[in-house]
Scaffold this motif. Structure first.
Motif, short mmCIF file in Angstrom:
data_model
loop_
_atom_site.label_atom_id
_atom_site.label_comp_id
_atom_site.label_asym_id
_atom_site.label_seq_id
_atom_site.Cartn_x
_atom_site.Cartn_y
_atom_site.Cartn_z
N LEU A 121 0.83 -1.20 0.00
CA LEU A 121 0.00 0.00 0.00
C LEU A 121 0.86 1.25 0.00
CD1 LEU A 121 -2.70 1.60 0.52
CD2 LEU A 121 -2.22 1.28 2.96
N CYS A 122 1.87 1.27 0.86
CA CYS A 122 2.73 2.45 0.96
C CYS A 122 3.53 2.68 -0.32
CB CYS A 122 3.65 2.32 2.16
SG CYS A 122 2.77 2.43 3.74
N ASP A 123 3.95 1.61 -0.98
CA ASP A 123 4.63 1.76 -2.26
C ASP A 123 3.71 2.44 -3.28
OD1 ASP A 123 6.93 0.56 -1.33
OD2 ASP A 123 6.44 -1.42 -2.13
N ASP A 124 2.44 2.04 -3.29
CA ASP A 124 1.48 2.65 -4.21
C ASP A 124 1.23 4.11 -3.86
OD1 ASP A 124 1.19 0.34 -5.69
OD2 ASP A 124 -0.60 -0.34 -4.62
N ILE A 125 1.18 4.41 -2.58
CA ILE A 125 1.00 5.81 -2.16
C ILE A 125 2.17 6.65 -2.64
CG2 ILE A 125 0.93 7.35 -0.16
CD1 ILE A 125 -0.60 5.08 1.31
N GLN A 126 3.38 6.14 -2.47
CA GLN A 126 4.56 6.92 -2.87
C GLN A 126 4.62 7.13 -4.38
OE1 GLN A 126 7.66 4.69 -0.55
NE2 GLN A 126 8.04 6.69 0.33
N LYS A 127 4.07 6.21 -5.15
CA LYS A 127 4.02 6.39 -6.59
C LYS A 127 3.03 7.48 -7.01
CE LYS A 127 5.08 1.51 -7.52
NZ LYS A 127 4.47 0.22 -7.92
N ARG A 128 1.98 7.68 -6.21
CA ARG A 128 0.86 8.52 -6.64
C ARG A 128 0.67 9.78 -5.82
NH1 ARG A 128 -2.93 3.11 -7.28
NH2 ARG A 128 -1.53 2.11 -8.77
N ALA A 129 1.37 9.90 -4.70
CA ALA A 129 1.20 11.09 -3.86
C ALA A 129 1.67 12.34 -4.59
CB ALA A 129 1.98 10.91 -2.57
N ARG A 130 0.93 13.41 -4.38
CA ARG A 130 1.28 14.70 -4.97
C ARG A 130 1.84 15.67 -3.95
NH1 ARG A 130 -4.41 15.25 -8.38
NH2 ARG A 130 -4.05 13.51 -9.81
N THR A 131 1.83 15.27 -2.69
CA THR A 131 2.39 16.12 -1.64
C THR A 131 3.46 15.35 -0.87
OG1 THR A 131 0.76 15.42 0.01
CG2 THR A 131 0.21 17.36 -1.31
N ALA A 132 4.37 16.12 -0.30
CA ALA A 132 5.41 15.50 0.52
C ALA A 132 4.82 14.84 1.75
CB ALA A 132 6.44 16.55 0.92
N PHE A 133 3.69 15.35 2.24
CA PHE A 133 3.10 14.79 3.46
C PHE A 133 2.81 13.31 3.30
CE2 PHE A 133 -0.50 13.66 6.19
CZ PHE A 133 0.02 14.01 7.43
N TYR A 134 2.06 12.94 2.27
CA TYR A 134 1.70 11.53 2.14
C TYR A 134 2.86 10.68 1.64
CZ TYR A 134 -2.92 12.37 3.73
OH TYR A 134 -3.98 12.69 4.55
N TYR A 135 3.77 11.27 0.89
CA TYR A 135 4.97 10.53 0.52
C TYR A 135 5.75 10.17 1.78
CZ TYR A 135 9.15 9.10 -1.98
OH TYR A 135 10.21 8.36 -2.47
N ASN A 136 5.91 11.13 2.67
CA ASN A 136 6.65 10.88 3.92
C ASN A 136 5.89 9.98 4.87
OD1 ASN A 136 8.40 14.09 4.38
ND2 ASN A 136 8.87 12.35 3.08
N VAL A 137 4.56 10.12 4.95
CA VAL A 137 3.77 9.24 5.81
C VAL A 137 3.93 7.79 5.36
CG1 VAL A 137 1.40 8.54 6.35
CG2 VAL A 137 2.09 10.92 6.65
N ALA A 138 3.92 7.56 4.06
CA ALA A 138 4.10 6.20 3.55
C ALA A 138 5.47 5.66 3.94
CB ALA A 138 3.91 6.18 2.04
#
Length: 206
Positions: free
Chosen positions: A172-189
């Motif tokens: 799930l986190c790998d998919d979030i990092q591929k699609r996140a548009r903000t640093a917040f969710y990239y970092n949360v993942a």
């Protein structure tokens, strides 16, 4: 590890899991963003978000993060991410499969109440992380009252739940990092993957 250190560690684990649960349950409000940016730990736990936020208007930042949450998790994009265990573990990749029923049974066993207003499948990552926080809190309470055997029972429950229900979260986190548009969710993942990896090792050692 002495009892005092074990209690502190259990509280720290509960805090970490509860923050991650909050990050996945909904977009952060202004109070949460202020709390994060006014805490020194954010510089290391959410480094890209912290650097981005230093130069940004906080209300604009909140709106951008909320929009990112919507496009990631609420279907407001061409390729949303489904934060449900069933989607990642069932052969058909569908909601409401066996993983949901098994997660709900674990919540009932350990007294995690899912609010009627939640309105989403119960194998949502936020609820699974909240259960880990609840069990860590209870382990701390057991240690504080001299209940070593109860603390071990709770540790075993955490090991079992992590093994049976959290192995999908890295994907799930790998998919979030591929699609996140903000640093917040990239970092949360990234933080979620790091936290789970460290906690798996800790639980195995215990």
């Amino acid at each position: 590890m002495d009892t005092s250190a074990a209690i502190d560690l259990a509280h720290e684990r509960a805090h970490a899991y509860r923050f991650l649960s909050r990050a996945f349950i909904g977009a952060p409000d202004a109070a949460l963003i202020d709390a994060l940016l006014d805490t020194a730990a954010a510089e290391t736990t959410l480094p890209d978000f912290y650097r981005e936020a230093k130069q940004a208007d906080r209300e604009t930042l909140r709106q951008d993060v909320a929009a990112d949450y919507n496009q990631l998790f609420l279907g407001m994009s061409a390729h949303p991410v489904a934060p449900y265990e069933s989607v990642y573990t069932s052969e058909e990749g569908l909601l409401m499969q066996d993983a949901r029923d098994e997660a709900l049974a674990a919540y009932r066993t350990w007294g995690l109440t899912v609010p009627e207003s939640f309105g989403l499948p119960e194998d949502h990552v936020a609820l699974e992380l909240e259960l880990m926080a609840l069990l860590a809190d209870r382990a701390a309470s057991a240690l504080e009252t001299g209940g070593g055997e109860e603390a071990e029972r709770l540790a075993e429950a955490q090991r079992t739940f992590a093994t049976e229900h959290l192995t999908w979260v890295d994907a799930l986190c790998d998919d979030i990092q591929k699609r996140a548009r903000t640093a917040f969710y990239y970092n949360v993942a990234a933080l979620t993957k790091e936290t789970l990896a460290a906690d798996r090792e800790l639980l195995e050692e215990q």
